[in-house]
Design a protein around this motif. Structure first.
Motif, PDB file in Angstrom:
ATOM      1  N   TRP A  27      -2.351  11.241   7.337  1.00  0.00           N
ATOM      2  CA  TRP A  27      -1.224  10.500   7.042  1.00  0.00           C
ATOM      3  C   TRP A  27      -1.523   8.857   6.849  1.00  0.00           C
ATOM      4  O   TRP A  27      -1.241   8.119   7.628  1.00  0.00           O
ATOM      5  CB  TRP A  27       0.093  10.322   8.026  1.00  0.00           C
ATOM      6  CG  TRP A  27       0.733  11.766   8.034  1.00  0.00           C
ATOM      7  CD1 TRP A  27       0.207  12.793   8.748  1.00  0.00           C
ATOM      8  CD2 TRP A  27       1.956  12.255   7.856  1.00  0.00           C
ATOM      9  NE1 TRP A  27       1.072  13.771   8.899  1.00  0.00           N
ATOM     10  CE2 TRP A  27       2.196  13.332   8.460  1.00  0.00           C
ATOM     11  CE3 TRP A  27       3.137  11.377   7.328  1.00  0.00           C
ATOM     12  CZ2 TRP A  27       3.462  13.878   8.197  1.00  0.00           C
ATOM     13  CZ3 TRP A  27       4.112  11.772   7.393  1.00  0.00           C
ATOM     14  CH2 TRP A  27       4.323  13.430   7.729  1.00  0.00           C
TER      15      TRP A  27
ATOM     16  N   GLY B 174      -0.384   6.096   6.437  1.00  0.00           N
ATOM     17  CA  GLY B 174       0.909   5.832   6.078  1.00  0.00           C
ATOM     18  C   GLY B 174       1.293   4.271   5.544  1.00  0.00           C
ATOM     19  O   GLY B 174       2.009   4.317   4.742  1.00  0.00           O
ATOM     20  N   GLU B 175       0.326   3.365   6.101  1.00  0.00           N
ATOM     21  CA  GLU B 175       0.670   2.142   5.590  1.00  0.00           C
ATOM     22  C   GLU B 175      -0.558   1.404   5.095  1.00  0.00           C
ATOM     23  O   GLU B 175      -1.560   1.618   5.919  1.00  0.00           O
ATOM     24  CB  GLU B 175       1.180   1.354   6.711  1.00  0.00           C
ATOM     25  CG  GLU B 175       2.805   1.702   7.408  1.00  0.00           C
ATOM     26  CD  GLU B 175       3.186   1.050   8.467  1.00  0.00           C
ATOM     27  OE1 GLU B 175       4.488   1.015   8.612  1.00  0.00           O
ATOM     28  OE2 GLU B 175       2.730   0.581   9.342  1.00  0.00           O
ATOM     29  N   THR B 176      -0.212   0.308   4.425  1.00  0.00           N
ATOM     30  CA  THR B 176      -1.390  -0.238   4.220  1.00  0.00           C
ATOM     31  C   THR B 176      -1.556  -1.514   5.149  1.00  0.00           C
ATOM     32  O   THR B 176      -0.989  -1.637   5.981  1.00  0.00           O
ATOM     33  CB  THR B 176      -1.377  -1.048   2.799  1.00  0.00           C
ATOM     34  OG1 THR B 176       0.029  -1.909   2.624  1.00  0.00           O
ATOM     35  CG2 THR B 176      -1.494  -0.137   1.588  1.00  0.00           C
TER      36      THR B 176
ATOM     37  N   GLU C  84       4.277   1.679   0.958  1.00  0.00           N
ATOM     38  CA  GLU C  84       3.782   1.792  -0.356  1.00  0.00           C
ATOM     39  C   GLU C  84       4.962   2.197  -1.429  1.00  0.00           C
ATOM     40  O   GLU C  84       5.630   3.146  -1.073  1.00  0.00           O
ATOM     41  CB  GLU C  84       2.881   2.860  -0.276  1.00  0.00           C
ATOM     42  CG  GLU C  84       1.248   2.152  -0.290  1.00  0.00           C
ATOM     43  CD  GLU C  84       1.055   0.948  -1.129  1.00  0.00           C
ATOM     44  OE1 GLU C  84       1.344   1.089  -2.395  1.00  0.00           O
ATOM     45  OE2 GLU C  84       0.114   0.134  -0.874  1.00  0.00           O
TER      46      GLU C  84
ATOM     47  N   PHE D  35      -2.110   5.653  -3.230  1.00  0.00           N
ATOM     48  CA  PHE D  35      -2.734   6.615  -2.354  1.00  0.00           C
ATOM     49  C   PHE D  35      -4.079   7.161  -2.917  1.00  0.00           C
ATOM     50  O   PHE D  35      -4.662   7.748  -2.215  1.00  0.00           O
ATOM     51  CB  PHE D  35      -2.000   7.592  -1.580  1.00  0.00           C
ATOM     52  CG  PHE D  35      -0.836   7.206  -0.807  1.00  0.00           C
ATOM     53  CD1 PHE D  35      -1.032   6.501   0.356  1.00  0.00           C
ATOM     54  CD2 PHE D  35       0.523   7.143  -1.082  1.00  0.00           C
ATOM     55  CE1 PHE D  35      -0.363   6.149   1.349  1.00  0.00           C
ATOM     56  CE2 PHE D  35       1.378   6.670  -0.445  1.00  0.00           C
ATOM     57  CZ  PHE D  35       1.131   6.033   0.813  1.00  0.00           C
TER      58      PHE D  35
ATOM     59  N   GLY E 203       0.376  10.461   0.197  1.00  0.00           N
ATOM     60  CA  GLY E 203       0.435   9.852   1.361  1.00  0.00           C
ATOM     61  C   GLY E 203       0.164  10.931   2.657  1.00  0.00           C
ATOM     62  O   GLY E 203      -0.222  10.636   3.633  1.00  0.00           O
TER      63      GLY E 203
ATOM     64  N   PHE F 109      -6.550   1.187   5.221  1.00  0.00           N
ATOM     65  CA  PHE F 109      -5.275   2.001   5.714  1.00  0.00           C
ATOM     66  C   PHE F 109      -5.050   2.304   6.898  1.00  0.00           C
ATOM     67  O   PHE F 109      -6.169   2.553   7.661  1.00  0.00           O
ATOM     68  CB  PHE F 109      -5.479   3.211   4.659  1.00  0.00           C
ATOM     69  CG  PHE F 109      -5.191   2.755   3.232  1.00  0.00           C
ATOM     70  CD1 PHE F 109      -3.982   3.060   2.473  1.00  0.00           C
ATOM     71  CD2 PHE F 109      -6.376   2.757   2.446  1.00  0.00           C
ATOM     72  CE1 PHE F 109      -3.789   2.856   1.362  1.00  0.00           C
ATOM     73  CE2 PHE F 109      -6.262   2.557   1.135  1.00  0.00           C
ATOM     74  CZ  PHE F 109      -4.926   2.457   0.662  1.00  0.00           C
TER      75      PHE F 109
ATOM     76  N   CYS G 265      -4.201   5.404   9.322  1.00  0.00           N
ATOM     77  CA  CYS G 265      -3.982   6.634   9.212  1.00  0.00           C
ATOM     78  C   CYS G 265      -3.703   7.509  10.322  1.00  0.00           C
ATOM     79  O   CYS G 265      -4.259   7.106  11.593  1.00  0.00           O
ATOM     80  CB  CYS G 265      -5.080   7.261   8.267  1.00  0.00           C
ATOM     81  SG  CYS G 265      -6.401   7.750   9.214  1.00  0.00           S
TER      82      CYS G 265
END
Lengths: 227, 472
Positions: free
Chosen positions: B5, B7-9, B15, B21, B41, B73, B75
């Motif tokens: 995952w 998930g976020e940058t 995003e 992705f 994602g 990223f 993850c």
């Protein structure tokens, strides 16, 4: 049937909000016709609202600042609205595509289109049975009543002539509603000119006629009594 | 099985678009060549091979997390037997969770029933005294089916650590793939995406005549240099031709080498607002072949559409919108989605036609301090600078305690003429996101009516006057 489940009522006519019926010669938006509404504002959105409520799709081309929330308050379903904010140089093709796919296309042309192009787009609207609502370009005040040079082929021309906001004083209150005098004329069946005072918008954002006896009352009171 | 995952940058913002992705996917492919995209994602790979190569699941996860961190990223990785358990392991732990082989059932048994993601069962089961998946799995499968229907069967299988659908007898191996060659090679993505929609329709028609659906769809693209990229997308018989075309677009966008990406895209910034540059060329001499290969054919069981209430997008409308997108680019045709917020610009999110983005601020919350109805008919995407002066010609300002320096008397919008202000309301001070120094806003709003009858929504922020919207 070509329009499928989109609009059931009246094959040749798209419904409008009750308040606007009087202004339109046929009492609705004639499929395949072109309307002009002066400068950008709530009026073109209100025109599309009635049809949207009964399932028609609308597209707005060349109006990046379209207030979606105001449109929703006027009755236009935002789930049935497509926006092409910046159509660029190819805007006539974009409009032609949208006339094919949607029932109502609100267009603000970036420049004044030549007569040949206007006739071509009118023909596209007729062929697909959709309605083209043309909004005048440029700043407000560029078009005055009687000077409808924007789109000569339009069957109906609506123009807000006078307007008055209520609810705000000097440093107190807030905007509650706007009274607008809308003038309508046109060609053929629409040649008879009409005028009508509208709450555009009323206190809850909707569009309704200004009733004679309540003209002096505060709009929020009227909204309560009318609702 | 492994589930990742990202998930976020780096900047912590969720995003907005699936295409962002693509770099993650490229990174995953360095570890395991066959990556399945569950949804943008979330990715799944078979872990056994790579784990053996890298010397164990722990080592593999460590290397993955390191590589993801370097690429910017965050993850989360979960490893378990079976996709459902792996996804659960990834989402329920702060970073990584490895369920040892054979212990998956125990891991699942501890989970609350809410993890099934089925709202009805989540409410119903605890009322019946069933709180964990283990308790649910203990029910006989037949009872679960007769009491809870098809949804219950799927849930029961998941709780037992099985795949959601039973093994279907393999339909005969047929080559149902469709392809289109491009000669001359296409330098731009748009014509390829356009062709992909027609191809997908063709593919769906082929599957339909045989009563089949595909679980996954493989999209293969070759370019003139002989390179090819193939990617698997989750399909489950649910994707429309339009949705397939979208995935082809994402794949092509992701193919561009990193150096050709505009900065805004790398940062995952303001793309939904139309900052996308025009369609860029595809490296390697253009695309010569597009192939759609259905993977894992299963019998189509159909799906039930809502009877009323859905704004159904007709084919005719979709065609028109895609044609305009082919002309102007993906971002040019947008759907408005109502979102929450206080300023009129915050309350609408423009989603490109074909994408499915949900607003991060839901509209059905109270939002105290929002501008009351009626709302303005023109909301400027970029607020227009303005000058507001008092009778003496000095700029009007507001103190920290929302005290006005003098009543506003004149307003000049952008390069427009100077107009007298006949009535006004305000100031309405707003301080938003004060806990986030990067995004915090302190503003005072005014409604101004000028002598030409127009009403404006003005905002004073950081000593500057801006016109956010116009009411007519």
């Amino acid at each position: 049937m070509r329009y499928g489940d989109a609009v059931l009522s009246g094959d040749s006519m798209l419904p409008v909000l009750p308040a606007l019926r009087e202004l339109l010669p046929a009492g609705g938006l004639q499929r395949g016709s072109v309307l002009t509404t002066g400068c950008w504002g709530l009026l073109p959105l209100a025109l599309a609202a009635g049809a949207s409520a009964s399932g028609a799709w609308s597209a707005a081309v060349g109006v990046p600042e379209l207030g979606v929330l105001a449109a929703a308050e006027a009755g236009l379903d935002p789930d049935r609205l497509l926006l092409v904010a910046e159509p660029g140089q190819d805007w006539p093709q974009v409009v032609a595509c949208m006339l094919d796919g949607c029932d109502i296309v609100i267009l603000r042309p970036p420049d004044r289109p030549p007569a040949q192009l206007r006739r071509k787009l009118e023909a596209v609207a007729r062929r697909h049975g959709s309605v083209l609502i043309v909004v005048g370009g440029g700043e407000r005040g560029a078009v005055r009543p009687g000077e409808h040079s924007e789109w000569e082929g339009a069957q109906v021309r609506l123009l807000p002539v006078r307007q008055e906001w209520v609810g705000v004083g000097a440093g107190h209150g807030r905007l509650r509603a706007r009274k607008v005098l809308v003038a309508a004329d046109g060609r053929g069946a629409g040649a008879r000119s009409r005028e009508c005072w509208l709450w555009l918008p009323a206190a809850d954002g909707s569009v309704r006629p200004v009733l004679e006896d309540t003209q002096q009352r505060r709009p929020d009171q009227e909204a309560v009594s009318a609702g | 099985m492994l589930c990742c995952w990202p998930g976020e940058t780096k900047d912590g913002a969720a995003e907005p678009s699936a295409r962002a992705f693509e770099p993650v996917l490229a990174l995953l492919e360095q570890f395991c060549p066959q990556v399945e995209v569950l949804r943008p994602g979330a990715y799944a790979v078979a872990a056994r091979g790579p784990a053996r190569y890298f010397g164990g699941e722990q080592e593999l996860v460590g290397k993955l997390a390191e590589a993801a961190g370097q690429a910017g990223f965050g993850c989360r990785v979960g490893v378990a037997d079976g996709l459902f358990a792996a996804e659960l392991a990834a989402s329920s732990s702060p970073d990584h969770q490895i369920v040892p082989a054979g212990a998956t059932l125990e891991f699942l048994a501890r989970q609350p029933v809410s993890v099934l993601g089925l709202p009805e069962l989540t409410v119903l089961l605890p009322k019946l005294g069933i709180r964990t998946l283990g308790e649910f799995a203990a029910l006989p499968a037949g009872q679960a089916a007769s009491r809870f229907g098809a949804e219950g069967v799927v849930a029961h299988r998941l709780a037992c650590g099985l795949d959601p659908r039973p093994l279907a007898p393999q339909p005969p191996r047929l080559d149902l793939s469709v392809q289109q060659a491009f000669d001359p090679p296409r330098e731009q993505a748009e014509p390829v995406v356009f062709a992909a929609k027609a191809l997908a329709e063709q593919l769906h028609a082929r599957l339909l005549t045989r009563g089949l659906a595909c679980v996954r769809l493989q999209v293969r693209v070759c370019n003139a240099d002989g390179q090819q990229v193939s990617r698997l997308w989750r399909h489950d018989g649910l994707l429309s031709a339009l949705a397939v075309a979208e995935r082809v677009r994402w794949q092509l966008d992701g193919w561009r080498p990193d150096s050709e990406r505009p900065d805004s895209e790398r940062a995952g910034g303001e793309r939904a607002r139309g900052a996308e540059p025009p369609d860029e060329g595809i490296s390697g001499g253009g695309i010569t072949l597009l192939q759609l290969v259905p993977d894992q054919l299963v019998r189509a069981t159909g799906r039930q559409l809502g009877l009323w209430g859905d704004a159904v997008i007709s084919d005719q409308l979709a065609r028109a919108a895609i044609r305009v997108q082919a002309m102007l680019g993906h971002q040019a045709v947008t759907f408005p989605v109502l979102a929450g917020g206080r300023s009129p610009a915050d309350q609408v999110l423009l989603v490109p036609f074909g994408d499915a983005d949900l607003p991060e601020r839901p509209a059905d919350r109270p939002w105290p301090g929002r501008i009351p109805a009626p709302t303005p008919a023109s909301v400027y995407q970029v607020p227009r600078p303005a000058v507001v002066t008092d009778q003496g010609g000095d700029a009007v300002s507001v103190t920290g305690r929302a005290q006005l320096s003098a009543p506003p008397a004149r307003l000049a919008v952008a390069d427009g003429p100077d107009r007298a202000v006949v009535s006004w309301a305000g100031p309405w001070p707003v301080t938003e996101l004060w806990w986030d120094p990067a995004r915090t806003r302190r503003q005072a709003r005014f409604q101004l009516i000028t002598d030409d009858g127009r009403a404006w929504l003005a905002v004073l922020t950081g000593g500057r006057w801006l016109i956010e919207a116009s009411y007519d």
